[in-house]
Each structure stands twice: as C-alpha cells, then as structure tokens.
Design a protein around this motif. Structure first.
Motif, PDB file in Angstrom:
ATOM      1  N   ALA A  72       0.758  -1.126  -0.020  1.00  0.00           N
ATOM      2  CA  ALA A  72      -0.047  -0.046   0.061  1.00  0.00           C
ATOM      3  C   ALA A  72       0.972   1.215   0.218  1.00  0.00           C
ATOM      4  CB  ALA A  72      -1.003  -0.057   1.177  1.00  0.00           C
ATOM      5  N   LEU A  73       1.913   1.140   0.990  1.00  0.00           N
ATOM      6  CA  LEU A  73       2.818   2.358   0.828  1.00  0.00           C
ATOM      7  C   LEU A  73       3.554   2.568  -0.390  1.00  0.00           C
ATOM      8  CD1 LEU A  73       4.324   1.919   4.427  1.00  0.00           C
ATOM      9  CD2 LEU A  73       2.785   3.692   3.568  1.00  0.00           C
ATOM     10  N   ALA A  74       3.937   1.525  -1.095  1.00  0.00           N
ATOM     11  CA  ALA A  74       4.431   1.792  -2.605  1.00  0.00           C
ATOM     12  C   ALA A  74       3.580   2.414  -3.424  1.00  0.00           C
ATOM     13  CB  ALA A  74       4.947   0.415  -3.000  1.00  0.00           C
ATOM     14  N   THR A  75       2.408   2.130  -3.496  1.00  0.00           N
ATOM     15  CA  THR A  75       1.355   2.812  -4.128  1.00  0.00           C
ATOM     16  C   THR A  75       1.117   4.130  -3.980  1.00  0.00           C
ATOM     17  OG1 THR A  75       0.341   0.621  -4.678  1.00  0.00           O
ATOM     18  CG2 THR A  75      -1.030   2.422  -5.151  1.00  0.00           C
ATOM     19  N   GLN A  76       1.276   4.546  -2.661  1.00  0.00           N
ATOM     20  CA  GLN A  76       0.880   5.780  -2.256  1.00  0.00           C
ATOM     21  C   GLN A  76       1.874   6.676  -2.344  1.00  0.00           C
ATOM     22  OE1 GLN A  76      -0.285   5.142   1.726  1.00  0.00           O
ATOM     23  NE2 GLN A  76      -2.273   3.947   1.231  1.00  0.00           N
ATOM     24  N   ALA A 133       9.702  -7.942  -4.810  1.00  0.00           N
ATOM     25  CA  ALA A 133       9.840  -8.057  -6.306  1.00  0.00           C
ATOM     26  C   ALA A 133       8.536  -7.463  -6.844  1.00  0.00           C
ATOM     27  CB  ALA A 133      10.308  -9.439  -6.686  1.00  0.00           C
ATOM     28  N   ALA A 134       7.397  -8.182  -6.529  1.00  0.00           N
ATOM     29  CA  ALA A 134       6.206  -7.928  -7.104  1.00  0.00           C
ATOM     30  C   ALA A 134       5.668  -6.374  -7.064  1.00  0.00           C
ATOM     31  CB  ALA A 134       4.857  -8.797  -6.637  1.00  0.00           C
ATOM     32  N   VAL A 135       6.044  -5.876  -5.923  1.00  0.00           N
ATOM     33  CA  VAL A 135       5.637  -4.332  -5.555  1.00  0.00           C
ATOM     34  C   VAL A 135       6.560  -3.599  -6.507  1.00  0.00           C
ATOM     35  CG1 VAL A 135       6.012  -2.473  -3.969  1.00  0.00           C
ATOM     36  CG2 VAL A 135       4.819  -4.740  -3.222  1.00  0.00           C
ATOM     37  N   ALA A 136       8.017  -3.779  -6.568  1.00  0.00           N
ATOM     38  CA  ALA A 136       8.900  -2.993  -7.519  1.00  0.00           C
ATOM     39  C   ALA A 136       8.484  -3.271  -8.881  1.00  0.00           C
ATOM     40  CB  ALA A 136      10.077  -3.602  -7.145  1.00  0.00           C
ATOM     41  N   ALA A 137       8.317  -4.228  -9.297  1.00  0.00           N
ATOM     42  CA  ALA A 137       7.576  -4.518 -10.653  1.00  0.00           C
ATOM     43  C   ALA A 137       6.382  -3.668 -10.904  1.00  0.00           C
ATOM     44  CB  ALA A 137       7.465  -5.892 -11.067  1.00  0.00           C
ATOM     45  N   ARG A 138       5.519  -3.816 -10.133  1.00  0.00           N
ATOM     46  CA  ARG A 138       4.131  -2.956 -10.203  1.00  0.00           C
ATOM     47  C   ARG A 138       4.532  -1.323 -10.181  1.00  0.00           C
ATOM     48  NH1 ARG A 138       1.797  -6.589  -6.518  1.00  0.00           N
ATOM     49  NH2 ARG A 138       2.218  -5.191  -4.754  1.00  0.00           N
ATOM     50  N   GLU A 142      12.984  -2.493 -11.432  1.00  0.00           N
ATOM     51  CA  GLU A 142      13.539  -3.872 -11.527  1.00  0.00           C
ATOM     52  C   GLU A 142      14.534  -3.738 -10.392  1.00  0.00           C
ATOM     53  OE1 GLU A 142      15.705  -6.954 -14.390  1.00  0.00           O
ATOM     54  OE2 GLU A 142      14.149  -5.446 -15.206  1.00  0.00           O
ATOM     55  N   LEU A 143      14.093  -4.633  -9.152  1.00  0.00           N
ATOM     56  CA  LEU A 143      15.128  -4.847  -8.279  1.00  0.00           C
ATOM     57  C   LEU A 143      15.513  -6.377  -8.230  1.00  0.00           C
ATOM     58  CD1 LEU A 143      13.413  -2.779  -5.208  1.00  0.00           C
ATOM     59  CD2 LEU A 143      15.591  -2.562  -6.778  1.00  0.00           C
TER      60      LEU A 143
END
Length: 191
Positions: A72-76, A133-138, A142-143
């Motif tokens: 959620a924080l990655a999205t915000q 990895a999924a959050v970074a890709a979304r 690319e990590l």
C-alpha cells in the motif's frame, strides 16, 4: 480442518493479536492469553498446538499485515525511498513494538528447533522477497532478489539494534542512509 474450525481459529487469532497489541504476549502463559481474550487455554491448544505455535501464528499474521502495508505504501508513495521511509516509521512505531519483540523471540525459539516455532523458518524471508519483487515491478522498478534480501536483513538488523536500546535517532539515521544508498542505485524516474 472444517470451514467453521478455520473461521474459529482466525477469530481467535484476531483476538490474540488485539490483546498482544495492548501489552504484548511474549512473557504470558497460554492461560493468561486465553483469559485476556475471553477464551480457554484448551481452545488455543486445539487450534495452535502449543504456546509457541500460537506465537508463530501471531508473527505470521503480523508479517503478512506488514507486507500488505509495504504494498500500500509503495502505491501511495512518489518513490521507493519514500515508501521505505514510511515502512520504517510503521515498523518503529510504539504500536508495532510488541510484535517486533515477539518476532525475535519466536525466531530465537525457531532456530533452536523448538516445536511449534520452527514453521516460522519456512516463511522467514521468501514472502518478503516475492512481495518486494512484485511491488517493485508494479511500480516500474526492477530490483534483484539480492537487493531485496539486503533490505530485509538491514531492516531486521536495525530493529534488533533498536530493541537492544540503541538511540532511536541514530538507528533511524542508519536506515535513512541505507535508503539513500538504494535510491542512488535506482533510475531517477520510473521507466
């Protein structure tokens, strides 16, 4: 386990998590925990097998919640660094502190082979690697897994330092330095 039993177990776990948030459960017996949530120690044993099994279930629950918070924080957030800083604020909040202590207590029992706690080792880091990895890709970054694993290890190490009594400002400054290092290795804008 039937659907009803599964729902009862989930409801008990929610109550234990709420009870733990109020004052921690690391030093409490199953009877004390059961009394605190209005249940019996036999119900806790039935659903979780042992005190250690219950503690491991609480840790797994909170770890899953923290991974949801990370997503959620990655999205915000405007950047990965901003998200990492916000996650650190969450992890170091007084509200989460009892769960951080419990995480390390159960980890200690798990690496010693204590029955009920060892299941924690199966899911210690891999869920963080997958979700990271999924959050970074979304988010368009690319990590590699090594970088994500480093982030998990640094965060856990700094949390140990914090729990051991290190100056919170110094520990947070070390985390901020790590975030700066990660940010400097990323592209300045999303692809």
């Amino acid at each position: 386990m039937t659907e009803g039993e599964s729902a009862a177990k989930a409801a008990l776990l929610e109550k234990v998590v709420g009870f733990a948030a109020q004052g921690g459960i690391a030093g409490k017996s199953l009877r004390e925990i059961a009394a605190g949530i209005g249940s019996s120690h036999r119900m806790l044993l039935y659903h979780f097998g042992s005190r250690e099994g219950l503690m491991a279930a609480v840790v797994a629950f909170m770890e899953a919640r923290q991974r949801e918070t990370m997503a959620a924080l990655a999205t915000q957030s405007a950047s990965p660094g901003e998200a990492m800083r916000a996650q650190w604020q969450e992890l170091t909040s007084p509200r989460i502190r009892p769960f951080i202590r419990l995480f390390f207590e159960i980890f200690g029992l798990a690496v010693q082979g204590t029955a009920g706690a060892t299941a924690m080792l199966d899911e210690l880091t891999d869920p963080w690697l997958r979700e990271g990895a999924a959050v970074a890709a979304r988010e368009g970054y690319e990590l590699d897994i090594a970088t994500i694993r480093l982030g998990v290890a640094v965060t856990r190490g700094l949390l140990i330092d914090l729990l051991a009594g290190a100056d919170p400002e110094e520990v947070s400054a070390a985390h901020a330095r790590f975030v700066d290092m990660i940010e400097s290795a990323l592209p300045t804008s999303r692809p």
